[in-house]
Design a protein around this motif. Structure first.
Motif, short mmCIF file in Angstrom:
data_model
loop_
_atom_site.label_atom_id
_atom_site.label_comp_id
_atom_site.label_asym_id
_atom_site.label_seq_id
_atom_site.Cartn_x
_atom_site.Cartn_y
_atom_site.Cartn_z
N LYS A 34 0.95 -1.26 -0.04
CA LYS A 34 0.16 0.26 0.18
C LYS A 34 0.98 1.83 0.16
O LYS A 34 1.64 1.45 1.15
CB LYS A 34 -1.67 0.01 1.45
N CYS A 76 -2.69 -0.14 9.48
CA CYS A 76 -2.39 -0.62 8.39
C CYS A 76 -1.19 0.23 7.73
O CYS A 76 -0.73 1.37 8.33
CB CYS A 76 -3.20 0.25 6.98
N CYS A 252 -6.17 1.95 2.82
CA CYS A 252 -6.29 1.43 3.98
C CYS A 252 -7.61 0.76 3.85
O CYS A 252 -7.83 -1.03 4.48
CB CYS A 252 -5.70 1.83 5.41
#
Length: 254
Positions: A34, A76, A252
């Motif tokens: 991410k 996250c 996230c």
């Protein structure tokens, strides 16, 4: 296969392999999947410093180096990096990030209004008009490119959770900041464009070719809605910090 054309920009080669690949340096780094890729002036470096983020990599360019930070955002793990302005450098750096492990990207930055939209309004681009050169090296020539529906859904779900007003838009991506002429602005509005910026279509093309998820949160800065009275307003400076938080929340959710 190379498809020759009288116009060099339309000579698309669909070969995946190039002479120089983004991982040619063989740095041996592994980035988290991410990523927030922001056009946010000093806000990313400031946020990283204030939150004691760890620098895990660095992209070296001819003009400056771009640190890649590791952030734990609400449980996250993601990487955070400042994006260079302009389709070519922004695409180059994002391609490098993908090669080293990034798979889900949310970008955020300002745009100019082509129609009347209040300053600081958050927008979700659904497609981008490819009036820049970089995207034509990644995907076949067509006028518009669609943005990834998975990223779009994550952004809009977040906005709805927060009760944040937003607008879906078609964006005009251009290389010519000082070539947004009156006739061009009129023409772009007529074909459905509502805002203008300099990277979205190129980044969407990189993501499409590399088979990763890319989405963008735009927010309105200057306005060209009245071409006789251009207004830079306040460049949406009050929205930068919040845009960064939204982008981290959104990536996230993917």
């Amino acid at each position: 296969m190379l498809h020759k054309n009288e116009l060099p920009i339309l000579e698309f080669d669909d070969s995946y392999e190039s002479v120089l690949m983004p991982d040619h340096e063989k740095l041996g780094i592994k980035l988290p999947p991410k990523c927030v890729y922001g056009f946010l002036a000093d806000h990313i470096d400031d946020y990283a410093r204030e939150n004691k983020a760890k620098k895990i990599a660095e992209f070296e360019s001819a003009t400056k180096d771009y640190p890649v930070y590791l952030i734990n955002h609400k449980g996250c793990e993601l990487c955070l990096i400042q994006a260079p302005v302009g389709s070519a450098p922004a695409a180059q750096l994002m391609d490098w990030l993908i090669t080293y492990g990034v798979r889900e990207i949310i970008s955020t930055g300002t745009c100019g209004c082509l129609i009347d939209i209040d300053e600081g309004t958050f927008l979700v681009p659904t497609k981008a008009l490819r009036d820049e050169g970089t995207s034509y090296h990644y995907v076949k020539p067509v006028r518009f490119i669609d943005l990834n529906p998975l990223a779009k859904s994550a952004i809009e779900a977040l906005f709805k959770e927060k009760g944040l007003k937003y607008k879906e838009v078609v964006t005009w991506t251009t290389d010519g900041f000082y070539r947004e002429t009156k006739d061009l602005v009129k023409y772009r509005v007529e074909e459905g464009c509502e805002v203008v910026e300099m990277e979205c279509s190129a980044l969407a093309a990189v993501a499409q070719m590399r088979n990763v998820v890319f989405g963008e949160i735009l927010f309105t800065a200057d306005t060209l809605a009245d071409v006789e009275n251009y207004d830079e307003r306040n460049w949406a400076k009050d929205s930068f910090a919040y845009a960064l938080e939204l982008a981290m929340d959104a990536v996230c959710k993917i």
